[in-house]
Design a protein around this motif. Structure first.
Motif, PDB file in Angstrom:
ATOM      1  N   ALA A  85       0.838  -1.207   0.000  1.00 52.18           N
ATOM      2  CA  ALA A  85       0.000   0.000   0.000  1.00 52.18           C
ATOM      3  C   ALA A  85       0.866   1.247   0.000  1.00 52.18           C
ATOM      4  O   ALA A  85       1.829   1.351   0.760  1.00 52.18           O
ATOM      5  CB  ALA A  85      -0.938  -0.001   1.194  1.00 52.18           C
ATOM      6  N   GLN A  86       0.530   2.187  -0.887  1.00 49.19           N
ATOM      7  CA  GLN A  86       1.246   3.456  -0.999  1.00 49.19           C
ATOM      8  C   GLN A  86       0.391   4.637  -0.548  1.00 49.19           C
ATOM      9  O   GLN A  86       0.908   5.607  -0.017  1.00 49.19           O
ATOM     10  CB  GLN A  86       1.694   3.678  -2.448  1.00 49.19           C
ATOM     11  CG  GLN A  86       2.576   2.585  -3.002  1.00 49.19           C
ATOM     12  CD  GLN A  86       3.916   2.503  -2.293  1.00 49.19           C
ATOM     13  OE1 GLN A  86       4.588   3.508  -2.119  1.00 49.19           O
ATOM     14  NE2 GLN A  86       4.290   1.307  -1.870  1.00 49.19           N
ATOM     15  N   ALA A  87      -0.916   4.575  -0.821  1.00 49.04           N
ATOM     16  CA  ALA A  87      -1.802   5.688  -0.464  1.00 49.04           C
ATOM     17  C   ALA A  87      -3.247   5.213  -0.472  1.00 49.04           C
ATOM     18  O   ALA A  87      -3.628   4.360  -1.269  1.00 49.04           O
ATOM     19  CB  ALA A  87      -1.638   6.836  -1.453  1.00 49.04           C
ATOM     20  N   ASP A  88      -4.047   5.785   0.438  1.00 43.17           N
ATOM     21  CA  ASP A  88      -5.497   5.596   0.455  1.00 43.17           C
ATOM     22  C   ASP A  88      -6.145   6.951   0.214  1.00 43.17           C
ATOM     23  O   ASP A  88      -5.800   7.932   0.888  1.00 43.17           O
ATOM     24  CB  ASP A  88      -5.978   5.071   1.810  1.00 43.17           C
ATOM     25  CG  ASP A  88      -5.802   3.580   1.984  1.00 43.17           C
ATOM     26  OD1 ASP A  88      -5.290   2.921   1.064  1.00 43.17           O
ATOM     27  OD2 ASP A  88      -6.183   3.058   3.052  1.00 43.17           O
ATOM     28  N   VAL A  89      -7.070   6.994  -0.746  1.00 44.71           N
ATOM     29  CA  VAL A  89      -7.814   8.221  -1.032  1.00 44.71           C
ATOM     30  C   VAL A  89      -9.291   7.889  -0.827  1.00 44.71           C
ATOM     31  O   VAL A  89      -9.848   7.056  -1.543  1.00 44.71           O
ATOM     32  CB  VAL A  89      -7.562   8.717  -2.473  1.00 44.71           C
ATOM     33  CG1 VAL A  89      -8.317  10.004  -2.722  1.00 44.71           C
ATOM     34  CG2 VAL A  89      -6.065   8.895  -2.728  1.00 44.71           C
ATOM     35  N   ALA A  90      -9.915   8.550   0.166  1.00 45.94           N
ATOM     36  CA  ALA A  90     -11.295   8.229   0.550  1.00 45.94           C
ATOM     37  C   ALA A  90     -12.287   9.224  -0.040  1.00 45.94           C
ATOM     38  O   ALA A  90     -11.988  10.414  -0.155  1.00 45.94           O
ATOM     39  CB  ALA A  90     -11.413   8.217   2.069  1.00 45.94           C
ATOM     40  N   PHE A  91     -13.457   8.703  -0.393  1.00 41.64           N
ATOM     41  CA  PHE A  91     -14.550   9.509  -0.940  1.00 41.64           C
ATOM     42  C   PHE A  91     -15.844   9.141  -0.219  1.00 41.64           C
ATOM     43  O   PHE A  91     -16.152   7.961  -0.081  1.00 41.64           O
ATOM     44  CB  PHE A  91     -14.756   9.223  -2.434  1.00 41.64           C
ATOM     45  CG  PHE A  91     -13.525   9.367  -3.274  1.00 41.64           C
ATOM     46  CD1 PHE A  91     -13.158  10.607  -3.776  1.00 41.64           C
ATOM     47  CD2 PHE A  91     -12.732   8.261  -3.565  1.00 41.64           C
ATOM     48  CE1 PHE A  91     -12.020  10.741  -4.559  1.00 41.64           C
ATOM     49  CE2 PHE A  91     -11.590   8.383  -4.350  1.00 41.64           C
ATOM     50  CZ  PHE A  91     -11.239   9.630  -4.836  1.00 41.64           C
ATOM     51  N   ASP A  92     -16.603  10.159   0.196  1.00 38.49           N
ATOM     52  CA  ASP A  92     -17.946   9.932   0.712  1.00 38.49           C
ATOM     53  C   ASP A  92     -18.907  10.062  -0.449  1.00 38.49           C
ATOM     54  O   ASP A  92     -18.934  11.093  -1.125  1.00 38.49           O
ATOM     55  CB  ASP A  92     -18.288  10.950   1.810  1.00 38.49           C
ATOM     56  CG  ASP A  92     -17.439  10.737   3.059  1.00 38.49           C
ATOM     57  OD1 ASP A  92     -17.172   9.567   3.393  1.00 38.49           O
ATOM     58  OD2 ASP A  92     -17.042  11.730   3.685  1.00 38.49           O
TER      59      ASP A  92
END
Length: 136
Positions: A85-92
């Protein structure tokens, strides 16, 4: 006695069938693709399975998803390089049709297999990948 037991079983089955499913359970991922850019909420191209990096250049790669019937859920784009894992980008997710995208700035030396897991309410529901190849 049997009538009480039958009513209990029937009521239990009815209660279970009426339980609400997670918001994404009935939803779909209509489209998911890698692109060199997103303009007016649409990817401009599909980069395919291989991206070549030229010496000294930086490559921006976008991951686009078109989500349907997932209102109220949280969706995460989890970027990984060779499984790490390098990055998590969250969206609602705020509507019945929701288009989201994230991007990664790839430098020379970041070669390998890149993937993005689409994570909905903590469950990986889809994964897409491409190979980032040095072209020296």
């Amino acid at each position: 006695m049997w009538q009480v037991l039958t009513r209990f079983i029937f009521t239990s089955i009815l209660s279970i069938s009426m339980m609400s499913l997670p918001a994404w359970a009935e939803g779909t991922i209509a489209r998911a693709q890698f692109s060199t850019d997103v303009i007016d909420r649409e990817p401009i191209d599909d980069i395919g399975p291989t991206v070549k990096v030229e010496y000294g250049e930086i490559q921006n790669v976008y991951f686009f998803t078109d989500l349907r019937d997932m209102s109220g859920s949280q969706v995460v784009h989890r970027w990984k390089l060779d499984g790490d894992a390098q990055a998590d980008v969250a969206f609602d997710i705020g509507g019945d049709r929701w288009r989201v995208w994230s991007s990664k700035r790839l430098l020379p030396g970041f070669d390998g297999t890149w993937s993005v897991d689409i994570v909905v309410d903590d469950l990986v529901v889809e994964s897409h990948s491409f190979d980032y190849v040095d072209d020296y």
